[in-house]
Design an enzyme around this catalytic site. Structure first.
Site, PDB file in Angstrom:
ATOM      1  N   GLU A 108       0.815  -1.206   0.000  1.00  0.00           N
ATOM      2  CA  GLU A 108       0.000   0.000   0.000  1.00  0.00           C
ATOM      3  C   GLU A 108       0.857   1.269   0.000  1.00  0.00           C
ATOM      4  OE1 GLU A 108      -3.706  -0.370   2.536  1.00  0.00           O
ATOM      5  OE2 GLU A 108      -2.511  -2.007   3.354  1.00  0.00           O
ATOM      6  N   SER A 119      -6.493  -2.571   1.797  1.00  0.00           N
ATOM      7  CA  SER A 119      -6.813  -2.012   0.481  1.00  0.00           C
ATOM      8  C   SER A 119      -7.315  -3.051  -0.508  1.00  0.00           C
ATOM      9  CB  SER A 119      -5.598  -1.271  -0.112  1.00  0.00           C
ATOM     10  OG  SER A 119      -5.296  -0.128   0.637  1.00  0.00           O
ATOM     11  N   TYR A 149      -9.508   3.541  -4.975  1.00  0.00           N
ATOM     12  CA  TYR A 149      -8.484   4.537  -5.247  1.00  0.00           C
ATOM     13  C   TYR A 149      -8.422   5.052  -6.688  1.00  0.00           C
ATOM     14  CZ  TYR A 149      -6.870   2.649  -0.814  1.00  0.00           C
ATOM     15  OH  TYR A 149      -6.799   2.230   0.487  1.00  0.00           O
ATOM     16  N   ARG A 208     -11.087   3.061  11.912  1.00  0.00           N
ATOM     17  CA  ARG A 208     -12.300   2.914  11.106  1.00  0.00           C
ATOM     18  C   ARG A 208     -12.784   1.480  11.214  1.00  0.00           C
ATOM     19  NH1 ARG A 208     -10.642   3.078   5.757  1.00  0.00           N
ATOM     20  NH2 ARG A 208     -11.498   0.983   5.471  1.00  0.00           N
ATOM     21  N   ASP A 246     -15.403  -1.181   9.503  1.00  0.00           N
ATOM     22  CA  ASP A 246     -16.261  -1.443   8.346  1.00  0.00           C
ATOM     23  C   ASP A 246     -17.302  -2.496   8.700  1.00  0.00           C
ATOM     24  OD1 ASP A 246     -14.544   0.280   7.007  1.00  0.00           O
ATOM     25  OD2 ASP A 246     -13.333  -1.343   6.179  1.00  0.00           O
ATOM     26  N   GLU A 283     -14.213  -5.663   9.416  1.00  0.00           N
ATOM     27  CA  GLU A 283     -12.812  -5.542   9.783  1.00  0.00           C
ATOM     28  C   GLU A 283     -12.550  -4.172  10.376  1.00  0.00           C
ATOM     29  OE1 GLU A 283     -10.415  -4.462   5.824  1.00  0.00           O
ATOM     30  OE2 GLU A 283     -11.542  -6.335   5.650  1.00  0.00           O
ATOM     31  N   ASN A 322      -9.641  -0.949  10.768  1.00  0.00           N
ATOM     32  CA  ASN A 322      -8.475  -0.304  10.174  1.00  0.00           C
ATOM     33  C   ASN A 322      -7.893   0.654  11.204  1.00  0.00           C
ATOM     34  OD1 ASN A 322      -6.745   1.402   8.609  1.00  0.00           O
ATOM     35  ND2 ASN A 322      -7.865   0.824   6.764  1.00  0.00           N
ATOM     36  N   GLY A 360      -6.811   5.560   5.497  1.00  0.00           N
ATOM     37  CA  GLY A 360      -6.308   6.459   4.465  1.00  0.00           C
ATOM     38  C   GLY A 360      -6.748   7.896   4.702  1.00  0.00           C
TER      39      GLY A 360
END
Length: 311
Positions: A22, A148, A219, A258, A260, A273, A275, A279
């Site tokens: 990443e 990602s 992205y 974060r 999800d 999951e 994070n 990002g």
């Protein structure tokens, strides 16, 4: 923009780049954070650990971690900064390592009664047919220690799991298969509340135009939709925000992150999951949710930087 005492932060390193898969995303995220800090008079400098030895960080007073993936988000960098006694943003060593590992995150969540989609660990000697039958089709296959959407496949036809496993195993030897939940993809950003605790940001619904929210949708494409308000009822959103905070704390997370989750067609939600170093690009979800809450990008990065600690 709020008036801030930029001198209180001292000399700040923004970690960006690194050597994970990443890297390019991290470079873009880090550049945005660096520019926002410098625009507010903070003595911030970019630091790419692929170019410099880590002991060069000893001249800094605190570190904003904007590395993604291995060697930046998985506890390795956090451990190095602990050894150097430099305050850093985000979660500590243990939570970073667990949060990076989707399999162990799910095991811990299950123990804490945090609902997550059914899953199976997959190895080269697994009974692929039995796993397909147990989880049903379609299903997702993913490397446990990548972000990602690297190495993820959607298996739609019987007999497809073995090939998907091989793709995922190229990214990480630890691979999981996960039950498909198809009622919508969502995310909850979590940031410091400025008073020593955390707050959950407005939920965002993600509507990709391709098969699922993969690397390209995250992205590269400009047609992915991000809905905020997310369309859930006020009561449902508040419930999920509180459960997301529980899921965050269950892993031992700190600073920001974060969570999800997915919805099924019946309206039930499943945490997917976590994070621990999200990002911060122009496509990124935490800045988007913060903006919906009335928090500018500049305010967001300062709030995160203020939460930096050692351990």
């Amino acid at each position: 923009m709020d008036n801030i005492n930029s001198q209180k932060f001292g000399k700040v390193a923004v970690l960006l780049g690194g050597k994970s898969g990443e890297r390019e995303v991290s470079l873009k995220s880090g550049a945005a954070v660096l520019a926002a800090l410098q625009a507010q008079g903070i003595d911030a400098h970019g630091f790419d650990p692929i170019d410099k030895p880590l002991h060069d960080l000893e001249i800094f007073d605190r570190v904003f971690i904007n590395l993604h993936g291995r060697f930046g988000e998985d506890g390795c960098m956090q451990g190095a900064l602990e050894m150097l006694h430099i305050p850093y943003t985000g979660s500590g060593v243990m939570a970073s390592a667990i949060g990076m590992d989707k399999w162990r995150t799910k095991l811990l969540w299950r123990a804490m009664n945090v609902v997550t989609p059914d899953f199976e660990l997959v190895t080269a000697t697994s009974d692929f047919k039995a796993i397909e039958q147990k989880l049903g089709l379609p299903l997702f296959v993913k490397p446990a220690n990548e972000g990602s959407s690297i190495g993820i496949s959607k298996v739609k036809e019987a007999g497809g799991l073995e090939a998907a496993y091989k793709i995922a195993a190229e990214a990480d030897p630890l691979v999981i298969a996960e039950k498909y939940v198809g009622g919508g993809e969502y995310t909850v950003g979590i940031i410091p509340d400025g008073e020593g605790d955390y707050t959950a940001l407005p939920i965002i619904r993600i509507v990709p135009k391709n098969e699922f929210y993969d690397f390209e949708a995250k992205y590269l494409r400009n047609d992915t939709e991000y809905l905020c308000p997310c369309g859930l009822s006020t009561e449902k959103e508040a419930q999920i925000q509180q459960e997301a905070l529980l899921a965050f704390r269950a892993i031992g997370c700190e600073g920001w992150g974060r969570v999800d989750f997915l919805m099924d067609d019946a309206g039930s939600h499943y945490f997917l999951e976590l994070n621990t170093s999200p990002g911060m690009t122009d496509h990124s979800l935490v800045p988007m949710a913060a903006k919906a809450a009335g928090i500018s990008f500049e305010q967001l990065v300062v709030r995160i930087l203020e939460s930096a600690s050692v351990g």
